[in-house]
Design an enzyme around this catalytic site. Structure first.
Site, mmCIF file in Angstrom:
data_model
loop_
_atom_site.group_PDB
_atom_site.id
_atom_site.type_symbol
_atom_site.label_atom_id
_atom_site.label_comp_id
_atom_site.label_asym_id
_atom_site.label_seq_id
_atom_site.Cartn_x
_atom_site.Cartn_y
_atom_site.Cartn_z
ATOM 1 N N GLY A 10 94.874 64.746 -21.649
ATOM 2 C CA GLY A 10 93.828 65.772 -21.541
ATOM 3 C C GLY A 10 93.012 65.577 -20.273
ATOM 4 O O GLY A 10 91.810 65.857 -20.228
ATOM 5 N N GLY A 13 90.594 68.175 -18.460
ATOM 6 C CA GLY A 13 89.382 68.683 -19.122
ATOM 7 C C GLY A 13 88.134 68.119 -18.456
ATOM 8 O O GLY A 13 88.211 67.413 -17.440
ATOM 9 N N ILE A 54 100.949 66.435 -25.334
ATOM 10 C CA ILE A 54 100.972 65.171 -26.090
ATOM 11 C C ILE A 54 101.754 65.317 -27.390
ATOM 12 O O ILE A 54 102.031 64.336 -28.066
ATOM 13 C CB ILE A 54 99.549 64.640 -26.411
ATOM 14 N N TYR A 153 88.023 70.517 -36.208
ATOM 15 C CA TYR A 153 87.876 69.541 -35.118
ATOM 16 C C TYR A 153 87.165 68.273 -35.613
ATOM 17 O O TYR A 153 87.602 67.151 -35.342
ATOM 18 C CB TYR A 153 87.096 70.214 -33.990
HETATM 19 C C1 AKB Z 1 82.263 70.758 -29.162
HETATM 20 O O1 AKB Z 1 81.267 71.486 -29.092
HETATM 21 O O2 AKB Z 1 83.255 70.976 -29.838
HETATM 22 C C2 AKB Z 1 82.217 69.440 -28.402
HETATM 23 C C3 AKB Z 1 81.690 68.354 -29.251
HETATM 24 C C4 AKB Z 1 80.273 68.326 -29.646
HETATM 25 O O3 AKB Z 1 82.427 67.475 -29.604
HETATM 26 N N1 AKB Z 1 81.416 69.592 -27.227
#
Ligand code: AKB
Length: 336
Positions: A10, A13, A54, A153
């Site tokens: 990555g 980024g 990846i 996430y």
């Molecule tokens: C996001 O906003 O997803 C990232 C983080 C806070 O991990 N910047």
């Protein structure tokens, strides 16, 4: 003989961009980068760049046949907003991609009888505050508190932290002989702000977006309420944290996942800083209910005393210095 390298995934980024400059300036191990994007022109001579994913096992195997990874800095991930639009892709990249790399690092650690160091940036997204009352009642969360992420996430980050710990401490725990295991270290970052790159796909992006918009004389409608509070950090401090954690002696570390923070701001306070430096800034608020929900689930700030105690973590940039000495001069130069 395979060439010893630091692998950065990555790498194109925001963090990768700053990290490559820093590592190249330090002149350490050669850097191998992997990203879906082409490497920025100004950084091409600093690294050997492979364009790829990846999640591509064959590509990773080919890289292992050519290179010995002494250290893996695994930055590749779909961020929180982007991941909500493509949750299964996010899982493939954020979890399965990480698993492939951990497998490689584990194999390599055994093969060379020396741990591969695996550096993993995690996030405040690993937390999930159930409501605003709880968020304000517990403004400085410790690493193991409120680990109930509401985003794909955040769930991916939290699980990968656990995977990293597993591979470092319990891998092949039923085998007769304990293998040499990889060495996993992780920092939980707040929202990062860079003067040189504009973020995309994150939910903390409203901060940097309003700043970069003001510097370009563009109006900006902030997608969260003025009272929304989360921690932020200047990009040089994020790089400082990764480098310091990687350099810390193993016996100084009492845990593998550390909070790091710099300063906490509401969107309104962030906007006030922007207006202080760019008086013409036109900032309004148009909260996006769903993204607001994500920001509301993140803590006001984190407790990073363990990082301070174990490996001397201390940010260089508080709120005032971050804007006055890092963000504003560099952003002005960038857009002038
Ligand atoms: C996001 O906003 O997803 C990232 C983080 C806070 O991990 N910047």
């Amino acid at each position: 003989m395979r060439k010893k390298v630091t692998l950065i995934t990555g790498a194109c980024g925001e963090i990768g961009h700053a990290l490559i400059d820093h590592l190249a300036e330090q002149g350490g191990a050669p850097i191998l980068t992997l990203d879906l994007q082409d490497m920025a022109e100004g950084q091409r001579n600093k690294v050997t760049h492979i364009k790829g994913s990846i999640t591509d096992k064959a590509l990773l195997e080919q890289l292992v046949s050519q290179y010995e990874f002494d250290q893996i800095i695994h930055l590749a991930a779909l961020l929180s907003t982007r991941a909500e639009f493509s949750p299964s892709l996010a899982h493939r990249v954020n979890v399965e991609g990480t698993l492939l790399l951990l497998d490689i690092a584990a194999e390599q650690s055994e093969f060379r009888q020396k741990p591969v160091q695996f550096i993993f940036p995690s996030s405040i997204a690993a937390y999930g505050m159930p409501d605003l009352a709880t968020k304000s009642q517990f403004p400085n969360v410790k690493e193991w508190e409120w680990n109930y992420p509401t985003t794909m996430y955040g769930a991916n980050k939290l699980y990968c932290e656990r995977l990293g710990i597993y591979y470092s401490e319990h891998f092949k725990q039923l085998a007769e002989e304990k293998p040499v295991m990889l060495e996993f270290r992780s920092v939980r970052f707040p929202g990062l702000i860079s003067a040189f790159t504009v973020p995309s796909g994150g939910t903390s992006d409203y901060g940097p977006e309003m700043l970069h918009a003001a510097a370009q004389n563009k109006a900006y409608a902030c997608f969260v309420r003025p009272d929304s509070a989360i921690p932020f950090m200047a990009m040089p401090d994020a790089i400082k944290a990764l480098i310091a954690l990687a350099a810390a002696p193993a016996d100084a570390l009492s845990q593998r996942v550390y909070n790091v923070t710099a300063f906490s701001l509401t969107a309104e306070q962030f906007a006030a800083e922007v207006v202080r430096h760019f008086p013409q800034a036109a900032i309004t608020y148009a909260p996006h209910l769903k993204r607001q929900g994500i920001v509301d689930s993140w803590p006001v700030d984190t407790d990073d005393h363990k990082a301070r105690k174990d490996w001397g973590w201390l940010p260089d940039y508080d709120q005032q210095r971050c804007f006055a000495e890092y963000l504003v001069p560099n952003i002005k130069a960038r857009y002038s």
